[in-house]
Design a protein around this motif. Structure first.
Motif, PDB file in Angstrom:
ATOM      1  N   GLN A  22       0.830  -1.210   0.000  1.00 49.21           N
ATOM      2  CA  GLN A  22       0.000   0.000   0.000  1.00 49.21           C
ATOM      3  C   GLN A  22       0.865   1.262   0.000  1.00 49.21           C
ATOM      4  OE1 GLN A  22      -3.316  -0.421  -0.340  1.00 49.21           O
ATOM      5  NE2 GLN A  22      -2.697  -2.564  -0.448  1.00 49.21           N
ATOM      6  N   ARG A  23       2.149   1.070  -0.195  1.00 52.95           N
ATOM      7  CA  ARG A  23       3.124   2.157  -0.237  1.00 52.95           C
ATOM      8  C   ARG A  23       3.221   2.918   1.098  1.00 52.95           C
ATOM      9  NH1 ARG A  23       4.787   1.846  -5.244  1.00 52.95           N
ATOM     10  NH2 ARG A  23       3.396   1.609  -7.000  1.00 52.95           N
ATOM     11  N   ARG A  24       3.065   2.164   2.182  1.00 50.71           N
ATOM     12  CA  ARG A  24       3.274   2.694   3.534  1.00 50.71           C
ATOM     13  C   ARG A  24       4.403   1.894   4.170  1.00 50.71           C
ATOM     14  NH1 ARG A  24      -0.772   5.738   6.212  1.00 50.71           N
ATOM     15  NH2 ARG A  24       1.001   6.120   7.574  1.00 50.71           N
ATOM     16  N   VAL A  25       5.050   2.453   5.153  1.00 53.84           N
ATOM     17  CA  VAL A  25       6.139   1.771   5.855  1.00 53.84           C
ATOM     18  C   VAL A  25       5.668   1.461   7.277  1.00 53.84           C
ATOM     19  CG1 VAL A  25       8.503   1.970   6.710  1.00 53.84           C
ATOM     20  CG2 VAL A  25       7.882   2.972   4.490  1.00 53.84           C
ATOM     21  N   PRO A  26       5.640   0.179   7.629  1.00 49.00           N
ATOM     22  CA  PRO A  26       5.200  -0.171   8.987  1.00 49.00           C
ATOM     23  C   PRO A  26       6.317   0.022  10.010  1.00 49.00           C
ATOM     24  CG  PRO A  26       5.758  -2.153   7.785  1.00 49.00           C
ATOM     25  CD  PRO A  26       5.927  -1.000   6.824  1.00 49.00           C
ATOM     26  N   ARG A  27       5.928   0.425  11.198  1.00 51.03           N
ATOM     27  CA  ARG A  27       6.824   0.486  12.347  1.00 51.03           C
ATOM     28  C   ARG A  27       6.206  -0.434  13.392  1.00 51.03           C
ATOM     29  NH1 ARG A  27       8.474   3.644   8.837  1.00 51.03           N
ATOM     30  NH2 ARG A  27       9.876   5.376   9.165  1.00 51.03           N
ATOM     31  N   PRO A  38      22.149  -9.361  17.208  1.00 56.11           N
ATOM     32  CA  PRO A  38      23.057  -8.543  16.394  1.00 56.11           C
ATOM     33  C   PRO A  38      22.498  -8.006  15.064  1.00 56.11           C
ATOM     34  CG  PRO A  38      24.272 -10.314  17.395  1.00 56.11           C
ATOM     35  CD  PRO A  38      22.828 -10.539  17.748  1.00 56.11           C
ATOM     36  N   VAL A  39      22.180  -8.802  14.124  1.00 54.05           N
ATOM     37  CA  VAL A  39      21.727  -8.296  12.825  1.00 54.05           C
ATOM     38  C   VAL A  39      20.288  -7.788  12.905  1.00 54.05           C
ATOM     39  CG1 VAL A  39      21.269  -8.926  10.423  1.00 54.05           C
ATOM     40  CG2 VAL A  39      23.315  -9.787  11.568  1.00 54.05           C
ATOM     41  N   VAL A  40      19.439  -8.527  13.595  1.00 52.04           N
ATOM     42  CA  VAL A  40      18.032  -8.157  13.728  1.00 52.04           C
ATOM     43  C   VAL A  40      17.902  -6.803  14.427  1.00 52.04           C
ATOM     44  CG1 VAL A  40      15.819  -8.812  14.771  1.00 52.04           C
ATOM     45  CG2 VAL A  40      17.259 -10.556  13.706  1.00 52.04           C
ATOM     46  N   GLY A  41      18.616  -6.620  15.516  1.00 50.03           N
ATOM     47  CA  GLY A  41      18.555  -5.365  16.265  1.00 50.03           C
ATOM     48  C   GLY A  41      18.976  -4.181  15.429  1.00 50.03           C
ATOM     49  N   TRP A  42      20.069  -4.336  14.685  1.00 52.18           N
ATOM     50  CA  TRP A  42      20.518  -3.254  13.795  1.00 52.18           C
ATOM     51  C   TRP A  42      19.423  -2.927  12.790  1.00 52.18           C
ATOM     52  CZ3 TRP A  42      20.918  -3.425   8.501  1.00 52.18           C
ATOM     53  CH2 TRP A  42      21.451  -2.295   7.899  1.00 52.18           C
ATOM     54  N   TRP A  43      18.833  -3.945  12.176  1.00 56.01           N
ATOM     55  CA  TRP A  43      17.780  -3.716  11.174  1.00 56.01           C
ATOM     56  C   TRP A  43      16.558  -3.056  11.813  1.00 56.01           C
ATOM     57  CZ3 TRP A  43      12.782  -5.639  10.520  1.00 56.01           C
ATOM     58  CH2 TRP A  43      12.177  -5.251   9.319  1.00 56.01           C
ATOM     59  N   SER A  46      17.366   0.585  12.389  1.00 58.72           N
ATOM     60  CA  SER A  46      17.465   1.283  11.101  1.00 58.72           C
ATOM     61  C   SER A  46      16.105   1.506  10.462  1.00 58.72           C
ATOM     62  CB  SER A  46      18.344   0.478  10.123  1.00 58.72           C
ATOM     63  OG  SER A  46      19.646   0.366  10.621  1.00 58.72           O
ATOM     64  N   ALA A  47      15.195   0.559  10.650  1.00 59.01           N
ATOM     65  CA  ALA A  47      13.858   0.655  10.052  1.00 59.01           C
ATOM     66  C   ALA A  47      12.909   1.515  10.879  1.00 59.01           C
ATOM     67  CB  ALA A  47      13.278  -0.746   9.866  1.00 59.01           C
ATOM     68  N   GLY A  48      13.347   1.948  12.063  1.00 63.25           N
ATOM     69  CA  GLY A  48      12.516   2.826  12.889  1.00 63.25           C
ATOM     70  C   GLY A  48      11.461   2.113  13.722  1.00 63.25           C
TER      71      GLY A  48
END
Length: 182
Positions: A22-27, A38-43, A46-48
């Protein structure tokens, strides 16, 4: 503000795909232990996504209200975890989604999903590969909360939770094929 039932660890991926289409970004409101991976937390950072410490949730609540007030689309799993019910239907709802929506004066949209639990079994980590398994997601009309502001916070939240739980449960029942008279 979105509130969805939680049936599998892959729910966030499926719900995010629906929202991104729907061209929205979920938080997502996510427990703090996920931010420590480690990787999940960074992502997640970064994704807010919004970090919540379950033992001291006020800071996470404030961050979620601020995000919604800025126009970000925040998604909460109001059950607090993947359902523990044998039939996969929703458990009792916690109050965070309703509190955030009331505090920010934004619509609260219920989201129902069904089928993800057949791909990645809840609490087992067992992935079922092979035949395609249908997954259904539906967004319902906003849960009416406007009339609750004058009730006082305790009663407003209690009634808002009752309404949210009824909306999500009815939608999940329909997706799961549960008889209306259960």
């Amino acid at each position: 503000m979105l509130a969805a039932n939680h049936v599998s660890h892959i729910d966030p991926l499926l719900v995010a795909e629906m929202i991104l289409a729907q061209r929205r970004v979920p938080r997502f409101l996510a427990k703090d232990s996920l931010f420590a991976v480690p990787v999940v937390g960074w992502w997640f950072r970064s994704a807010g996504h919004v970090e919540v410490d379950r033992s001291a949730g006020k800071a996470g609540y404030r961050r979620a209200v601020e995000a919604v007030a800025r126009g970000q689309l925040v998604l909460v799993y109001p059950e607090g975890s993947i359902t523990k019910r044998e039939d996969g239907l929703p458990m009792a709802m916690r109050s965070g989604a309703v509190r955030i929506a009331l505090a920010a004066s934004v619509p609260l949209l219920p989201v129902a999903q069904w089928g993800a639990q057949e791909i990645l079994l809840p609490y087992s980590g067992r992935l079922r590969l092979g035949w395609r398994r249908p997954v259904s997601l539906v967004v319902g009309p906003p849960v009416p909360l406007e009339d609750l502001h004058d009730l006082g916070e305790t009663w407003a939240v209690k009634e808002g939770c009752r309404r949210l739980e009824a909306a999500i449960t009815a939608m999940v029942d329909q997706l799961a094929g549960v008889p209306a008279d259960r």
